[in-house]
Design an enzyme around this catalytic site. Sequence first.
Site, short mmCIF file in Angstrom:
data_model
loop_
_atom_site.label_atom_id
_atom_site.label_comp_id
_atom_site.label_asym_id
_atom_site.label_seq_id
_atom_site.Cartn_x
_atom_site.Cartn_y
_atom_site.Cartn_z
N GLY A 71 0.83 -1.20 0.00
CA GLY A 71 0.00 0.00 0.00
C GLY A 71 0.87 1.25 0.00
O GLY A 71 2.02 1.23 0.42
N GLY A 73 0.70 5.85 0.39
CA GLY A 73 -0.04 7.05 0.77
C GLY A 73 0.77 8.28 0.41
O GLY A 73 1.82 8.19 -0.24
N ASP A 186 -12.07 8.41 10.17
CA ASP A 186 -11.85 7.98 8.79
C ASP A 186 -12.42 6.58 8.58
O ASP A 186 -11.81 5.74 7.91
CB ASP A 186 -10.37 8.02 8.44
CG ASP A 186 -10.12 8.00 6.93
OD1 ASP A 186 -11.06 8.35 6.18
OD2 ASP A 186 -9.00 7.64 6.52
#
Length: 421
Positions: A71, A73, A186
């Site tokens: 992942g 970001g 979130d």
Amino acid sequence: MSRGNNHVIMVQPVPDLSTMAVLPVEQNGDHPKPLSPYEQQLHLLEHDPRLSKEILLGKRIRFYNIKGTIGTGNFSKVRLGVHILTKEKVAIKILDKSKMDARTRKLLSQEILCMERLDHPNIIRLYEVIDSLPKMHIILEYAPGGELFECISKDGPYSEDNARPIFAQVISAVQHMHKNGVIHRDLKAENVLFAQDGTVKVGDFGFSTLSHAHELLNTFCGSPPYAAPELFQDKQYVGTKVDIWALGILLYFMLVGKMPFIGDTIPVLQKCILKGQYHIPSQLSTNVQTLIRGMLTQKPSDRYTMDDIVNSAWMGCAVIGCNDSGLGSSESTLREGVEMLQDQLQQTLTKLGVPFDDLTALQEDTPRDCAAGTYRIVLHQLQRKKAEQTTVACNSPSSQHRSSGSTEGRRTITSKLCIIL
């Protein structure tokens, strides 16, 4: 060997410290004492040039080998890692501190503080924090089952029977957060993950904060499609109410496969959310329609509370597996985990050579320590093993007939989870 001036000079090869047994000599010099696995790793980190090179290349950090990327970001990258001593797979969130401004540093500090407060089977665990000069490494529980968002995008929305156990676990996690003064800010399908056995895990506390009950917050955080109307009104807001709105959006998305409020741009989306007009498909049951409307109420003071959600008619059926047996990975069971598993913990930690005077001190130790990180991983492994044994009990013939709901299309979720709300 080299020759010069008729002298023979013997050149000794450099020893390979990674493959040899390290045997330090005791003070009397008579009886070498073998290092424990834990001590060997510390010794190799200090003396093995190959490990130093791997650390420089980003292939190793302390007791963790770093593998592929899972992942990315804005300021971080998430890599798969393996803990050397326990062979546990972990997720390593790597942040470049040189790219972080004051606000981002504050959010990172809050993320760590919030995760330190939480201890729940449906929340991604924090194992260790490693702060080096250029980068920060946050070692987290790895959930290999993927995101809820990916599952719905690929296979379509869930039926109510199949959505209920997933949503029940998310609710259990958020209840635990709010009871411990943590606001997630979130909550969304991308941050709901599946462990290998199908257990739901809420993760990504990058926007989380600590907040007292009814305390007003003023920072806009999270994903706009999940944002409560008060966030678009430049008003102070109650954190718990913002999380509950996001839960309403999440449940709608799970059952419908699309968002209730849609806009091509943020201003258009904002207008839709502030109007509060959305369509609930008629095929959804009356009970779940009532629950969604209760969570997506415009006025925060009129919005459902966590107790309203748990006690709703739709959630009243959320009995997973063998709840009535009193077994399972409930919050209370997890808190008692150290006492219940104390003998096994001591045996495993002693075998690895992890230094500790008593388990309570190690449990409360900072996550910025190799011993504490190893302890947390070992504890989690033992708790998982115990949960698997409980699962076998839940699926015995005497308990199977108590389970309700269809098993068709469950995909990544199982009916054998034992969560007590």
